[in-house]
Design an enzyme around this catalytic site. Structure first.
Site, PDB file in Angstrom:
ATOM      1  N   ARG A 191      33.724  51.334  40.990  1.00 18.33           N
ATOM      2  CA  ARG A 191      33.800  50.547  39.751  1.00 18.33           C
ATOM      3  C   ARG A 191      33.411  51.610  38.701  1.00 18.33           C
ATOM      4  O   ARG A 191      32.340  51.909  38.616  1.00 18.33           O
ATOM      5  CB  ARG A 191      33.153  49.467  39.495  1.00 18.33           C
ATOM      6  CG  ARG A 191      32.996  48.914  38.286  1.00 18.33           C
ATOM      7  CD  ARG A 191      32.574  47.507  37.891  1.00 18.33           C
ATOM      8  NE  ARG A 191      33.334  46.577  38.294  1.00 18.33           N
ATOM      9  CZ  ARG A 191      33.484  45.219  37.891  1.00 18.33           C
ATOM     10  NH1 ARG A 191      32.218  44.656  37.088  1.00 18.33           N
ATOM     11  NH2 ARG A 191      34.022  44.455  38.251  1.00 18.33           N
ATOM     12  N   HIS A 194      42.733  46.715  37.686  1.00 22.33           N
ATOM     13  CA  HIS A 194      41.461  45.876  38.625  1.00 22.33           C
ATOM     14  C   HIS A 194      42.343  45.105  39.774  1.00 22.33           C
ATOM     15  O   HIS A 194      42.340  43.821  39.665  1.00 22.33           O
ATOM     16  CB  HIS A 194      40.615  44.678  37.843  1.00 22.33           C
ATOM     17  CG  HIS A 194      39.571  44.230  38.087  1.00 22.33           C
ATOM     18  ND1 HIS A 194      38.841  44.540  39.217  1.00 22.33           N
ATOM     19  CD2 HIS A 194      38.775  43.190  37.815  1.00 22.33           C
ATOM     20  CE1 HIS A 194      37.783  43.869  39.412  1.00 22.33           C
ATOM     21  NE2 HIS A 194      37.685  43.270  38.422  1.00 22.33           N
ATOM     22  N   GLN A 246      40.697  42.177  41.737  1.00 22.63           N
ATOM     23  CA  GLN A 246      40.983  40.957  41.016  1.00 22.63           C
ATOM     24  C   GLN A 246      42.448  40.159  41.065  1.00 22.63           C
ATOM     25  O   GLN A 246      42.594  39.099  41.474  1.00 22.63           O
ATOM     26  CB  GLN A 246      40.400  41.100  39.476  1.00 22.63           C
ATOM     27  CG  GLN A 246      40.636  40.274  38.781  1.00 22.63           C
ATOM     28  CD  GLN A 246      39.523  39.129  39.096  1.00 22.63           C
ATOM     29  OE1 GLN A 246      38.194  39.384  39.023  1.00 22.63           O
ATOM     30  NE2 GLN A 246      39.844  37.692  38.980  1.00 22.63           N
ATOM     31  N   ASP A 276      41.300  36.627  29.815  1.00 22.21           N
ATOM     32  CA  ASP A 276      40.305  37.630  30.024  1.00 22.21           C
ATOM     33  C   ASP A 276      39.318  37.874  28.622  1.00 22.21           C
ATOM     34  O   ASP A 276      39.879  37.361  27.496  1.00 22.21           O
ATOM     35  CB  ASP A 276      40.728  38.704  30.542  1.00 22.21           C
ATOM     36  CG  ASP A 276      39.606  39.912  31.047  1.00 22.21           C
ATOM     37  OD1 ASP A 276      38.211  39.469  31.156  1.00 22.21           O
ATOM     38  OD2 ASP A 276      39.772  40.999  31.225  1.00 22.21           O
ATOM     39  N   CYS A 294      39.285  35.896  35.005  1.00 24.70           N
ATOM     40  CA  CYS A 294      38.595  36.697  36.142  1.00 24.70           C
ATOM     41  C   CYS A 294      36.854  36.505  35.951  1.00 24.70           C
ATOM     42  O   CYS A 294      36.498  36.824  37.200  1.00 24.70           O
ATOM     43  CB  CYS A 294      39.093  38.128  35.896  1.00 24.70           C
ATOM     44  SG  CYS A 294      38.526  38.790  34.215  1.00 24.70           S
ATOM     45  N   ARG A 305      37.806  36.234  45.512  1.00 24.41           N
ATOM     46  CA  ARG A 305      37.313  37.776  45.487  1.00 24.41           C
ATOM     47  C   ARG A 305      36.619  38.027  46.883  1.00 24.41           C
ATOM     48  O   ARG A 305      37.067  39.141  47.326  1.00 24.41           O
ATOM     49  CB  ARG A 305      36.222  38.127  44.286  1.00 24.41           C
ATOM     50  CG  ARG A 305      36.624  37.729  42.834  1.00 24.41           C
ATOM     51  CD  ARG A 305      37.749  38.538  42.490  1.00 24.41           C
ATOM     52  NE  ARG A 305      37.675  39.884  42.615  1.00 24.41           N
ATOM     53  CZ  ARG A 305      36.745  40.779  41.866  1.00 24.41           C
ATOM     54  NH1 ARG A 305      36.169  40.266  40.943  1.00 24.41           N
ATOM     55  NH2 ARG A 305      36.728  42.245  42.220  1.00 24.41           N
TER      56      ARG A 305
HETATM   57  N1   CP Z   1      35.758  39.465  37.761  1.00 24.70           N
HETATM   58  C1   CP Z   1      34.696  40.560  38.047  1.00 24.70           C
HETATM   59  O1   CP Z   1      35.099  41.686  38.245  1.00 24.70           O
HETATM   60  O2   CP Z   1      33.521  40.288  37.899  1.00 24.70           O
HETATM   61  P1   CP Z   1      32.127  41.201  37.866  1.00 24.70           P
HETATM   62  O3   CP Z   1      32.353  42.020  36.542  1.00 24.70           O
HETATM   63  O4   CP Z   1      31.216  40.247  37.765  1.00 24.70           O
HETATM   64  O5   CP Z   1      32.204  42.072  39.301  1.00 24.70           O
HETATM   65  N1  NVA Z   2      38.500  43.323  31.163  1.00 33.70           N
HETATM   66  C1  NVA Z   2      37.310  43.247  31.625  1.00 33.70           C
HETATM   67  C2  NVA Z   2      37.155  42.471  33.112  1.00 33.70           C
HETATM   68  C3  NVA Z   2      35.752  42.244  33.496  1.00 33.70           C
HETATM   69  C4  NVA Z   2      35.747  41.834  34.972  1.00 33.70           C
HETATM   70  C5  NVA Z   2      36.206  44.450  31.653  1.00 33.70           C
HETATM   71  O1  NVA Z   2      36.896  45.460  31.791  1.00 33.70           O
HETATM   72  O2  NVA Z   2      35.296  44.353  30.892  1.00 33.70           O
END
Ligand code: CP
Ligand code: NVA
Length: 330
Positions: A106, A133, A136, A229, A270, A315
């Site tokens: 990540r 993502h 997700q 989101d 999400c 997830r």
């Molecule tokens: N939705 C999601 O990716 O959550 P986190 O940022 O908590 O991993």
């Molecule tokens: N679009 C958001 C998703 C978090 C799970 C971000 O990148 O912060």
């Protein structure tokens, strides 16, 4: 059709055929049933995975760790590695590939995920980058499938908000792959990137779906699911002022849910979500801009239409499926 994903990385859903995505969803449903029945797993026994995080996380980290443990594997969480500081990405990837059977990443750049996969020699799973993502989106479609009561190819999903962010990109891709009707409802400044939109619209024409962009809220009409989101993604924290200006009219509230014309429409997010003042960021935004809730009203978030916690649970099952399919003993 026989699907074999062993040894494959999971970097973007663009790399996967509809049959391969279907396989991952079926496996996710199977693994969820198995967990519900309390059947212990051993599909990742003897496997070690590493979780490389440049950004914060609750769901993604915990899903990778618990999914791995559930199937008898071992996980290392690594958020302070030498990578990029005292050691090149290439060298780090080669080292991790000697220790681990799979790498979750990540971080800020999709390119980093792609480069890790090039050098590691083991599958790399994208746990969120600036571009997408994908784990997700798998969980989102699994949730839609559980709730909609009809085939995915007959479902309509409206994504409301920042339609060019990582989550929106992956949703648009998975919908086009599976023939789900996808409408991005967004301000003109936050349209999906033109090339990706064009490609997905062309793909959707082949799969029986549809990929559209609308700027008016009536674009949610007929939706089975309304998805939103955050207005400001990780790494964009200096953008609150402009995003609030652009996105306030697109808040998902009860009036917007009514515009679907579908009382059974579900709400998806999400997470994490800004729906009340119980977060530091939420309180800072309230102090500076006077908003008590951002992308979704507290009412919709807590309503019976909201499936956000089923989505969060999924997830776990979908990430488990990705690992089992790519490195498991199945
Ligand atoms: N939705 C999601 O990716 O959550 P986190 O940022 O908590 O991993
Ligand atoms: N679009 C958001 C998703 C978090 C799970 C971000 O990148 O912060």
């Amino acid at each position: 059709m026989h699907v074999n994903l062993k040894g494959r990385s999971f970097l973007t859903l663009k790399d996967f055929t509809p049959q391969e995505i279907r396989f991952l969803l079926d496996l996710s449903h199977d693994l969820k049933r198995k967990k519900r029945m309390g059947i212990p797993g051993d599909l990742l026994q003897g496997k070690n995975i590493v979780l490389l995080f440049e950004k914060t996380s609750t769901r993604t980290r915990c899903a990778f760790e618990t999914a791995c443990w559930d199937e008898g594997g071992n996980a290392t969480f690594l958020s302070n590695s030498q990578m990029g500081k005292k050691e090149s990405l290439e060298d780090t990837a080669r080292v991790l590939g000697r220790f681990y059977d799979g790498i979750e990443f990540r971080g800020f750049s999709q390119q980093t995920a792609e480069d890790l996969a090039r050098y590691a020699g083991v599958p790399v799973w994208n746990g969120l980058t600036d571009r997408c993502h994908p784990t997700q989106a798998l969980a989102d479609v699994m949730t839609l499938e559980e709730c909609a009561g009809k085939p995915l190819s007959q479902c309509k999903l409206a994504y409301v908000g920042d339609a060019r962010n990582n989550v929106a990109n992956s949703l648009m891709i998975i919908c086009a792959k599976l023939g789900i009707h996808y409408t991005a409802v967004c301000p003109p400044e936050l349209m999906p990137e033109a090339g990706l939109l064009e490609d997905m619209a062309a793909l959707a024409r082949q799969t029986g779906g549809e990929t559209k962009v609308r700027h008016d809220l009536a674009g949610v009409g007929g939706a089975d699911a309304v998805y939103t989101d955050v207005w400001v993604s990780m790494g964009e924290e200096d953008r609150f002022k402009e995003r609030i200006r652009m996105l306030q009219p697109y808040q998902v509230n009860s009036a917007l849910m009514e515009k679907t014309g579908n009382p059974k429409a579900i709400f998806l997010h999400c997470l994490p979500a800004f729906h009340d003042l119980n977060t530091e960021t939420g309180r800072e935004v309230h102090k500076e801009y006077g908003l008590k809730e951002m992308e979704v009203s507290d009412g919709v978030f807590r309503s019976s239409q909201s499936r956000v916690f089923d989505q969060a649970e999924n997830r776990l099952h979908t990430i488990k499926a990705v690992m089992v399919a790519t490195i498991g003993r199945q």
